[in-house]
Design a protein around this motif. Structure first.
Motif, PDB file in Angstrom:
ATOM      1  N   HIS A 287       0.855  -1.194   0.128  1.00  0.00           N
ATOM      2  CA  HIS A 287      -0.029   0.083  -0.253  1.00  0.00           C
ATOM      3  C   HIS A 287       0.982   1.164  -0.060  1.00  0.00           C
ATOM      4  N   SER A 288       2.059   1.239   0.842  1.00  0.00           N
ATOM      5  CA  SER A 288       2.872   2.149   0.641  1.00  0.00           C
ATOM      6  C   SER A 288       3.362   2.715  -1.155  1.00  0.00           C
ATOM      7  N   ILE A 289       3.731   1.391  -1.684  1.00  0.00           N
ATOM      8  CA  ILE A 289       3.840   1.781  -3.156  1.00  0.00           C
ATOM      9  C   ILE A 289       2.692   2.240  -3.759  1.00  0.00           C
ATOM     10  N   ASP A 290       1.361   1.720  -3.488  1.00  0.00           N
ATOM     11  CA  ASP A 290       0.354   2.407  -4.081  1.00  0.00           C
ATOM     12  C   ASP A 290       0.290   3.860  -3.977  1.00  0.00           C
ATOM     13  N   LEU A 291       0.399   4.295  -2.762  1.00  0.00           N
ATOM     14  CA  LEU A 291       0.570   5.846  -2.347  1.00  0.00           C
ATOM     15  C   LEU A 291       1.574   6.584  -3.015  1.00  0.00           C
ATOM     16  N   VAL A 292       2.786   5.979  -2.926  1.00  0.00           N
ATOM     17  CA  VAL A 292       3.901   6.514  -3.775  1.00  0.00           C
ATOM     18  C   VAL A 292       3.561   6.760  -5.636  1.00  0.00           C
ATOM     19  N   ILE A 293       2.865   5.696  -5.828  1.00  0.00           N
ATOM     20  CA  ILE A 293       2.464   5.777  -7.385  1.00  0.00           C
ATOM     21  C   ILE A 293       1.300   6.844  -7.426  1.00  0.00           C
ATOM     22  N   ALA A 294       0.424   6.883  -6.600  1.00  0.00           N
ATOM     23  CA  ALA A 294      -0.632   7.819  -6.556  1.00  0.00           C
ATOM     24  C   ALA A 294       0.074   9.436  -6.399  1.00  0.00           C
ATOM     25  N   SER A 295       0.982   9.415  -5.651  1.00  0.00           N
ATOM     26  CA  SER A 295       1.552  10.660  -5.504  1.00  0.00           C
ATOM     27  C   SER A 295       2.395  11.163  -6.846  1.00  0.00           C
ATOM     28  N   ILE A 296       2.887  10.268  -7.330  1.00  0.00           N
ATOM     29  CA  ILE A 296       3.850  10.698  -8.641  1.00  0.00           C
ATOM     30  C   ILE A 296       2.732  10.866  -9.728  1.00  0.00           C
ATOM     31  N   VAL A 297       1.545  10.217  -9.716  1.00  0.00           N
ATOM     32  CA  VAL A 297       0.632  10.491 -10.832  1.00  0.00           C
ATOM     33  C   VAL A 297      -0.274  11.841 -10.591  1.00  0.00           C
ATOM     34  N   GLY A 298      -0.356  11.965  -9.453  1.00  0.00           N
ATOM     35  CA  GLY A 298      -1.057  13.179  -8.986  1.00  0.00           C
ATOM     36  C   GLY A 298      -0.154  14.601  -9.269  1.00  0.00           C
ATOM     37  N   GLY A 299       1.298  14.557  -8.875  1.00  0.00           N
ATOM     38  CA  GLY A 299       2.359  15.510  -8.717  1.00  0.00           C
ATOM     39  C   GLY A 299       2.807  15.607  -7.430  1.00  0.00           C
ATOM     40  N   ALA A 300       3.914  14.874  -7.375  1.00  0.00           N
ATOM     41  CA  ALA A 300       4.443  14.934  -5.837  1.00  0.00           C
ATOM     42  C   ALA A 300       4.903  16.234  -5.414  1.00  0.00           C
ATOM     43  N   GLY A 301       5.139  17.037  -5.957  1.00  0.00           N
ATOM     44  CA  GLY A 301       5.704  18.541  -5.433  1.00  0.00           C
ATOM     45  C   GLY A 301       4.350  19.698  -5.544  1.00  0.00           C
ATOM     46  N   SER A 302       3.285  19.069  -5.406  1.00  0.00           N
ATOM     47  CA  SER A 302       1.919  20.063  -5.593  1.00  0.00           C
ATOM     48  C   SER A 302       1.021  19.444  -4.629  1.00  0.00           C
ATOM     49  N   ILE A 303       0.357  20.418  -4.033  1.00  0.00           N
ATOM     50  CA  ILE A 303      -0.721  20.282  -3.190  1.00  0.00           C
ATOM     51  C   ILE A 303      -2.018  19.558  -3.851  1.00  0.00           C
ATOM     52  N   VAL A 304      -2.265  20.581  -4.873  1.00  0.00           N
ATOM     53  CA  VAL A 304      -3.424  19.940  -5.717  1.00  0.00           C
ATOM     54  C   VAL A 304      -2.999  18.315  -6.015  1.00  0.00           C
ATOM     55  N   GLY A 305      -2.008  18.070  -6.322  1.00  0.00           N
ATOM     56  CA  GLY A 305      -1.429  16.740  -6.760  1.00  0.00           C
ATOM     57  C   GLY A 305      -1.788  15.723  -5.963  1.00  0.00           C
ATOM     58  N   ALA A 306      -1.795  16.231  -4.568  1.00  0.00           N
ATOM     59  CA  ALA A 306      -2.480  15.076  -3.769  1.00  0.00           C
ATOM     60  C   ALA A 306      -3.691  14.700  -4.066  1.00  0.00           C
ATOM     61  N   VAL A 307      -4.746  15.730  -4.411  1.00  0.00           N
ATOM     62  CA  VAL A 307      -5.868  15.451  -4.423  1.00  0.00           C
ATOM     63  C   VAL A 307      -6.425  14.506  -5.836  1.00  0.00           C
ATOM     64  N   LEU A 308      -5.481  14.937  -6.845  1.00  0.00           N
ATOM     65  CA  LEU A 308      -5.493  14.435  -8.124  1.00  0.00           C
ATOM     66  C   LEU A 308      -4.818  12.961  -7.672  1.00  0.00           C
ATOM     67  N   GLY A 309      -3.831  12.600  -6.944  1.00  0.00           N
ATOM     68  CA  GLY A 309      -3.587  11.354  -6.773  1.00  0.00           C
ATOM     69  C   GLY A 309      -4.446  10.654  -6.042  1.00  0.00           C
ATOM     70  N   GLY A 310      -5.201  11.128  -5.276  1.00  0.00           N
ATOM     71  CA  GLY A 310      -6.490  10.308  -4.564  1.00  0.00           C
ATOM     72  C   GLY A 310      -7.366  10.172  -5.492  1.00  0.00           C
ATOM     73  N   VAL A 311      -7.723  10.681  -6.320  1.00  0.00           N
ATOM     74  CA  VAL A 311      -8.680  10.538  -7.580  1.00  0.00           C
ATOM     75  C   VAL A 311      -8.321   9.388  -8.126  1.00  0.00           C
TER      76      VAL A 311
END
Lengths: 373, 432, 236
Positions: free
Chosen positions: A267-291
């Motif tokens: 699940h850590s890996i799932d989260l890292v992937i979601a973070s990268i997909v959303g944009g790791a250097g961005s706050i909005v990216g966290a939302v997009l990663g969650g989506v």
């Protein structure tokens, strides 16, 4: 283009957009069907977890492959007090205790771990963070009387003594009159998630965010600027742990269940992937990663094609890595850059300038005085 | 000046959006949800969601991707094959006289409880009539109480966790496969039955799986002076137990007790393979007991280099015929099964015999069919009443008949002790 | 009393002694150059001051010992270090790099004035204000690194070979700007340089290091007259 940029960067327009989002978030659950509310809540749970990861990985540049450990510990810290005390004299106070502990315990653990580990770099740090879930999972299973082990803990039907003196089954996160459960849980999750997103926003916009960015960029320069890389890396790791833990609490509000599986390394890996997909250097990216994390599997389920979920996720990840290294959050910036490049003909110089000018993940380095210039 | 102007405009936009949203909220849900009753009060009952006069939707949340994807896809494919065949024949005639086709919807949970909980929400939104057949203890646990709250049947789940068959704890649930205790007990009873004195050494996984097996065995041999458990060792499940040779020291230690029976409840296949080889290598040749999920001749015993004569006996517990065994493929039912799997299965590279879960799902589908044929009203209550009252039903490929009427036991209750014969397993009544 | 004083400073990289008695004195507002061959210990001396290398001996700044302080503590006392190579944050823009330099400052108004001052001093940077630092040329990066350090408003600016890897004319430009910076701000400087001609254009006095030891000190005027120095460092 200039006009468009001026509008987008206008403070009032941004404020207005933010208010629109707030109003929509507030009213939506009253109109939408339960599944929509549950899905948005689910996204918010993981957006908070990913936001923590972004603070430590995206903003400060440390590798963390053990984030699920903090989510899992936060979930336990939230659910165990509720399981043990909610039906008793503490009543709703148990939920408050669960909330506080879900931030506090992972935060303290994160701090202790960070004090020892952040001096490590790269692979060594990655290995230590991997160790967290790989040690945490069997521990959680070993103390299964307390943690529920593999079977988990469910608090949807807890015993409590009603006004009639009889023992009833009740859900601590059931809604009061006037709201449905999914609406009530939505409001709790969204309110807490918004609060933690606001905290993160002010954190990375301010002094700390600048310090994180300097540390990420060049530790030697950070030191020479009076910014202690060690202190800020410990801080970022601790904040990330708190965010992970709070996501654990939100997971309980959303699903009223956790098990040792929540801690599991993958699940850590799932989260890292979601973070990268959303944009790791961005706050909005966290939302997009969650989506991304929540909706891809839901859409594939809806299409009855879920055996291809992993494949689709893999393709998305590869496309993002090649086309949008800044994640989905950098999509508007990339589009603007392409448009400008087209407008500027073959001038590579202009492309460079536009690229860095619109680098919205980096503006946190500028103090507020500079932002509207 | 310009800033202020556009600022006001932005706030005005926000305000109007808010106003529109509030108006929408005024006609919020509830309005749409409450069906106009009144007109049709003469009709017997309001049908539950997910059932019409011609269809019934059944949901399966199970791992379709990830490490457990093989068995997980089987839990869907058996039902797809069975109901696909039935649908092609026109459908199933329900107890209310209507003929319905069964639509299976599958949801991937990746063996992740949080995903299975989300899947349940999605299944409710998709309007499934009932759900189940999926495998996994934590994943099924994650939405057990949600199913009770929402009154959605969660039936014939493939987990040995006894809670799903406890009617008080789980009023809308039912397990399909025998609980761990039943398997352990079957071996214990057969061991007692041979009347000889035995010294038993036990190695078990320290979780509900290992403890369940051991408890069932202990209960069965309790009070019998012939059977002595000389030593019990346990280990923690988790990543450490995926280390090669992790359990060999325990095997050596247990060998030192001189026990003539080795009761082993280890769920990690490679460790079982190593242990089977190790005991023989150090000259310890006890009678073995293996749980059904780690007893495959092709997957465990052959790789361990074990033959019929290596040990005085290797016993496992089965509750269904093995699709991989030759008689299965030659039988009429077996041929129909493989044909249906070939036609309707959706899982990748599904041959219907790599994992037993395909056959179990096929058995589960037959039990569902029984309930459908008995339910007199198109409601979940009626379905559950019908499901809980099946007795003496001989399902294809199941050992013994199906009985869903016993509180505390799953639908498949007949377990049979089996002895390894060098190629496969033969049913036996007595150890020895 | 000097602003910075090093007396018999020693340092080791593991078992290897790299500094073996370095003594340097930088007066308030003064500029001192450190000359020496490769491996003489010039960079290590700067690192000993900024706290990135553990050192022995005496290192005093404004009459207090700073030996053994953490780098960020040294920086907060007003010593800004431009490390060897490109001391810029490549993934930040020019403006952001300048703002990073002002990280510890509270006088936000004066910060903006200082940015303008530096952009006047280095017009190239003004042109590239929105570019990522990594997209700048070597000379521009060096100018940015110096500017970034200057933005911290230090009392003492430590520069490690600002000419490294630059074309001669670019190096000349960088040094011209550093000289102007010094004259206009009165900031003290400690400059490591291999090219003594460039160094002499900025500094008032020089210390020469050989194998980790101060072997010679003097004002630029004195040393220009020294034949050995001329031969060794000033190209005849």
């Amino acid at each position: 283009m200039k006009g468009y940029d001026a509008v987008v960067s206008n403070r009032w327009v941004r404020l207005g957009a933010f208010l629109v989002v707030l109003v929509v978030l507030a009213v939506l659950p009253l109109v939408a069907d339960p599944f929509t509310n549950q899905t948005i809540s689910h996204i918010a749970v993981f957006a908070v977890a990913i936001l923590g990861l972004n603070i430590v990985m995206g903003f400060t540049g440390q590798v963390s492959l053990g984030h699920s450990f903090f989510v899992g510990i936060g979930a336990y810290a939230a659910i165990i007090p509720i399981r043990d005390w909610w039906g008793g004299p503490l009543a709703e106070g148990a939920i408050v205790i669960g909330f506080v502990l879900s931030g506090l315990i992972p935060g303290v653990l994160g701090l202790l771990i960070a004090l020892v580990t952040v001096r490590l770099r790269g692979l060594a740090l990655a290995m230590v963070t991997i160790a967290l879930p790989t040690i945490g999972l069997p521990l959680a299973q070993k103390f299964s009387d307390f943690t529920g082990g593999n079977e988990g803990i469910s608090i949807r039907r807890l015993d409590y003594v009603g006004a009639d003196g009889q023992v009833h089954k009740g859900n601590p996160f059931a809604a009061g009159p006037g709201l449905e459960n999914d609406q009530w849980q939505y409001y709790i999750v969204i309110a807490i998630a918004l609060a933690f997103f606001a905290l993160a926003y002010f954190l990375v916009r301010g002094k700390y965010g600048r310090a994180f960015a300097i540390v990420r960029s060049n530790e030697a320069i950070a030191s020479s600027m009076g910014v202690s890389p060690y202190r800020y890396k410990v801080l970022a790791f601790t904040i990330a742990a708190v965010y992970g833990g709070i996501a654990g609490f939100l997971l309980i509000v959303w699903g009223q269940f956790t098990s040792s599986e929540t801690l599991a390394f993958h699940h850590s890996i799932d989260l890292v992937i979601a973070s990268i997909v959303g944009g790791a250097g961005s706050i909005v990216g966290a939302v997009l990663g969650g989506v991304f994390y929540v909706t891809v599997s839901q859409i594939m389920n809806g299409l009855q094609l879920s055996i291809y979920t992993t494949l689709v996720q893999g393709v998305v990840i590869i496309l993002i890595l090649f086309l949008l290294p800044g994640g989905l959050a950098s999509l508007p910036r990339t589009i603007r850059r392409l448009v400008r490049r087209g407008a500027a003909g073959h001038s590579v110089e202009a492309g460079h300038a536009a690229d860095s000018a619109s680098g919205n993940t980096k503006t946190q380095v500028q103090p507020s005085e500079e932002r509207n210039t | 000046m310009k800033t202020t102007l556009s600022g006001r405009r932005a706030i005005a936009v926000a305000a109007s959006v808010g106003a529109i949203a509030l108006v929408l909220a005024g006609c919020a849900r509830g309005g749409g949800d409450v069906a106009p009753t009144g007109e049709d009060t003469s009709a017997a009952v309001e049908p539950s969601p997910g059932i019409t006069d011609t269809t019934l939707t059944f949901g399966i949340s199970t791992p379709l991707t990830g490490a457990t994807a093989g068995p997980g896809n089987c839990t869907v494919d058996g039902a797809l094959a069975y109901f696909g065949t039935k649908n092609a024949e026109g459908g199933i005639t329900f107890g209310d006289g209507k003929t319905r086709k069964i639509e299976i919807k599958s949801y991937d949970d990746e063996y992740n409880p949080e995903k299975s909980a989300a899947n349940f929400n999605q299944m409710v939104a998709d309007g499934v009539f009932a759900a189940g057949l999926g495998l996994g203890t934590p994943t099924n646990r994650a939405w057990r109480e949600a199913a009770i709250e929402a009154d959605v049947p969660q039936v014939l789940v493939m987990t040995g966790d006894p809670i799903f068959s406890d009617r008080t704890e789980s009023p809308v649930q039912l397990g399909l496969v025998p609980i761990y205790q039943q398997e352990g007990a079957a071996f214990g009873e057969a061991l007692v039955a041979n009347g000889q004195p035995h010294k038993v050494a036990a190695l078990y996984q320290n979780d509900d799986y290992g403890k369940g097996y051991l408890q069932g065995f202990k209960d069965a041999v309790a009070g019998n002076p012939n059977i002595e458990i000389v030593k019990e060792l346990s280990y923690e499940p988790g990543p450490a137990s995926s280390t090669p040779n992790y359990l060999e020291p325990q095997v050596t230690e247990l060998a030192g007790t001189g026990a003539d029976v080795f009761f082993q409840a280890v769920s990690v296949t490679p460790r079982v393979v190593e242990n089977l080889a190790k005991a023989a290598a150090i000259g310890w040749t006890p009678i073995w007991f293996l749980p059904s999920n780690t007893a495959s001749p092709g997957g465990v015993l052959t790789p361990a280099g074990v033959t019929e004569t290596t040990y005085p006996g290797i016993y496992a517990v089965g509750f269904s015929e093995a699709a991989a065994a030759p008689p299965f493929a030659e039988s009429e039912a077996g041929k129909a099964y493989f044909a249906a799997i070939a036609e309707y299965a959706q899982g990748p590279e599904q041959d219907g015999k790599a994992f037993p879960h395909c056959v179990w799902s096929w058995i589960g589908a037959q039990i569902l069919e029984q309930a459908f044929e008995k339910m007199t009203e198109p409601t979940r209550d009626s379905f559950l009443d019908a499901l809980y009252s099946i007795k003496g039903f001989d399902a294809q490929f199941a050992f013994g008949s199906i009985d869903t009427t016993v509180d505390g036991l799953p639908a498949i209750q007949t377990v049979s002790l089996q002895k390894f014969n060098g190629k496969g397993y033969t049913n036996v009544d007595v150890v020895g | 009393m000097p602003l910075l004083e090093l007396v018999d400073v020693t340092a080791f990289y593991g078992p290897v002694q790299v500094l073996d008695g370095v003594s340097i004195s930088v007066p308030e507002g003064g500029a001192v150059g450190i000359l020496g061959a490769n491996g003489a210990g010039k960079t290590t001396t700067l690192r000993a001051i900024s706290g990135t290398v553990r050192a022995g001996g005496t290192i005093r700044y404004r009459d207090r010992s700073i030996r053994g302080l953490k780098p960020e503590r040294v920086a907060s006392l007003g010593i800004a270090h431009v490390p060897e190579g490109r001391g810029t944050l490549g993934n930040l823009t020019v403006r952001e790099n300048l703002m990073v330099g002002a990280y510890l400052r509270k006088d936000h108004r004066q910060v903006a004035t200082d940015v303008e001052y530096l952009l006047d001093l280095f017009p190239n940077l003004r042109e590239r204000i929105r570019s990522n630092a990594s997209a700048l040329s070597g000379g521009e990066q060096q100018m940015l690194a110096v500017s970034r350090a200057f933005m911290a408003k230090p009392r003492l600016l430590i520069l490690d070979e600002p000419s490294l890897g630059l074309a001669p004319s670019t190096a000349r430009n960088v040094y011209d700007a550093i000289g102007r910076l010094r004259r206009e701000s009165g900031i003290a400087m400690l400059v490591v340089e291999q090219n003594a001609n460039l160094a002499f254009s900025v500094v008032d006095s020089v210390t020469v290091l050989e194998t980790g030891r101060s072997v010679l000190s003097g004002t630029t005027a004195e040393l220009r007259g020294d034949d050995d120095i001329r031969r060794a460092y000033l190209g005849g």
